[in-house]
Design an enzyme around this catalytic site. Structure first.
Site, mmCIF file in Angstrom:
data_model
loop_
_atom_site.group_PDB
_atom_site.id
_atom_site.type_symbol
_atom_site.label_atom_id
_atom_site.label_comp_id
_atom_site.label_asym_id
_atom_site.label_seq_id
_atom_site.Cartn_x
_atom_site.Cartn_y
_atom_site.Cartn_z
ATOM 1 N N ARG A 121 0.830 -1.216 0.000
ATOM 2 C CA ARG A 121 0.000 0.000 0.000
ATOM 3 C C ARG A 121 0.864 1.265 0.000
ATOM 4 N NH1 ARG A 121 -5.542 -0.384 1.466
ATOM 5 N NH2 ARG A 121 -6.194 -2.530 1.241
ATOM 6 N N ARG B 26 -3.385 6.681 0.996
ATOM 7 C CA ARG B 26 -3.903 7.880 1.659
ATOM 8 C C ARG B 26 -2.946 8.559 2.615
ATOM 9 N NH1 ARG B 26 -9.174 4.970 3.447
ATOM 10 N NH2 ARG B 26 -7.510 3.448 3.625
ATOM 11 N N ARG C 214 -6.899 12.093 -5.298
ATOM 12 C CA ARG C 214 -8.187 11.533 -4.858
ATOM 13 C C ARG C 214 -9.253 12.592 -4.596
ATOM 14 N NH1 ARG C 214 -11.351 9.189 -3.832
ATOM 15 N NH2 ARG C 214 -11.431 7.823 -2.031
ATOM 16 N N ASP D 82 -6.630 -2.564 -7.294
ATOM 17 C CA ASP D 82 -7.141 -3.190 -6.076
ATOM 18 C C ASP D 82 -7.423 -4.656 -6.366
ATOM 19 O OD1 ASP D 82 -8.134 -2.255 -3.244
ATOM 20 O OD2 ASP D 82 -9.473 -3.837 -3.918
ATOM 21 N N TYR E 249 -14.728 -11.696 0.194
ATOM 22 C CA TYR E 249 -15.467 -10.490 -0.198
ATOM 23 C C TYR E 249 -16.665 -10.835 -1.069
ATOM 24 C CZ TYR E 249 -11.736 -7.658 1.759
ATOM 25 O OH TYR E 249 -10.857 -7.069 2.622
#
Ligand code: CP3
Length: 348
Positions: free
Chosen positions: A35, A39, A48, A84, A160
């Site tokens: 990652r 963010r 973003r 992703d 998921y």
């Protein structure tokens, strides 16, 4: 034997990660982290603020820009393509939503035989063109940095797909493997084939190595890991040729002795296992890891002490330094810098 000195010519690619993944001698331990584009980086947040997360994943130009950000800021030894793991669920026929702050959501989870029948077996080159295109772009703009491709491991994607989003107990997924094993088996076979072909597509586009993320396999009892997660990883990785394949599981300690059986070329470790012990139990297979991502919130001296302990225990060959899981939002940049600088100072 004299150690081979690594030198970087004007147009040669930094090959430390590849050499470490093959267990070859390097001048210093290479470093990248999971990652690494995300963010915690102000330049990522700027992008973003203009575009949604899925839009970013679906635009190879923007994805390439974001892939470059941590590489340019920290001069890392590898990039990882920005995307992703859940894009694969869209390719087999389920929409995924990321907005809303509750983590990803699959609004129509797959739980019954008719749900399974509604899925498609895609041609991955047609259904998943963006990450390969981002890899091709990155190779043009940053030819001296290797780029890693990735995918979610079949069991983690199953979680998921069946639970419909992040979950504390993965109740629906476990219910399916306990109560409808034929359905779970069919889904895992489909996911393994698609994921394997997708990794190969990324290698064919220029990825130097690929990583399979099995974030949730650690929620399984050992017998279930052996019955469900392990064979599906073997099936996926058997389809992948010509580049090193890294297999990462969170909560891997209980399964360590089996991990070489996945067929992976290197094992990614989470932070709850001591890396020296892991190496002894894994045999000769190279490893990647394994600093606790929360350690990056500590004072720099403490970060350096922990990085050094990992480097000392892991040894100088067959180790790629990484975090034990993805970097957290809010991580101080100074913490990341201290970690990387300490890795660069390490020489044996
Ligand atoms: O490592 C990289 O820099 C490459 C990009 C990457 C992302 N997700 C971008 C992302 C990678 C390799 C992933 C893998 C991923 N995605 C995993 C496996 C690794 C892990 O962390 O366990 C999983 C389980 C996912 C699923 C996922 N995607 C979740 C649970 C979330 C929401 C929680 C979170 O961390 O935000 C995402 C969203 C996501 N994927 C973001 C990023 C940068 C944040 C989205 C945003 O910008 O708001």
């Amino acid at each position: 034997m004299l150690p081979v000195r690594y030198t970087q010519g004007p147009h040669s690619m930094n090959d430390r990660v590849l050499r470490a993944l093959r267990g070859e001698v390097v001048d210093r331990t290479p470093v990248w982290f999971m990652r690494q584009a995300g963010r915690y980086l102000p330049e990522y947040q700027k992008v973003r603020s203009r575009v949604g997360f899925l839009e970013l994943c679906n635009d190879s130009g923007l994805a390439c820009e974001v892939t470059c950000q941590p590489v340019d800021r920290f001069a890392l030894d590898a990039a990882i393509v920005f995307s992703d793991i859940l894009v694969v669920l869209e390719a087999i026929g389920r929409t995924v939503e990321f907005e809303g702050g509750q983590g990803p959501r699959v609004p129509e989870p797959v739980r019954s035989a008719s749900d399974v029948a509604s899925l498609v077996r895609p041609d991955v080159a047609e259904a998943l063109p963006v990450a390969p295109e981002t890899i091709r772009l990155f190779r043009k703009v940053r030819p001296d940095t290797p780029i890693l491709g990735f995918a979610g491991a079949p069991f983690t994607l199953l979680c998921y797909l069946v639970d419909g989003g992040s979950s504390r107990h993965w109740l629906h997924t476990k219910q399916m493997i306990y109560s409808a094993p034929d359905l779970a088996g069919r889904l895992l076979d489909l996911l393994a084939d698609v994921v394997g072909d997708y990794l190969q597509l990324q290698i064919d586009a220029g990825a130097a190595a690929v990583q399979l993320f099995d974030t949730w396999a650690g929620v399984l009892a050992p017998a279930d890991y052996l019955r469900w997660a392990l064979p599906s990883v073997q099936r996926a990785l058997a389809r992948v040729k010509r580049a090193p394949r890294i297999y990462y599981t969170r909560d891997c300690a209980a399964f360590l002795d089996w991990l070489p059986e996945t067929g992976a070329d290197a094992i990614g470790l989470d932070w709850r296992v001591e890396i020296g012990e892991a190496r002894r139990r894994l045999g000769t297979i190279p490893v990647q890891g394994n600093l606790d991502p929360v350690a990056l919130f500590a004072p720099p001296a403490e970060i350096r002490r922990r990085v050094r302990a990992i480097l000392d225990a892991a040894g100088s060959t067959g180790h790629v330094f990484n975090l034990g899981h993805g970097v957290l939002p809010g991580t101080p940049i100074e913490g990341v810098e201290a970690m990387i600088d300490e890795v660069r100072r390490f020489r044996i």
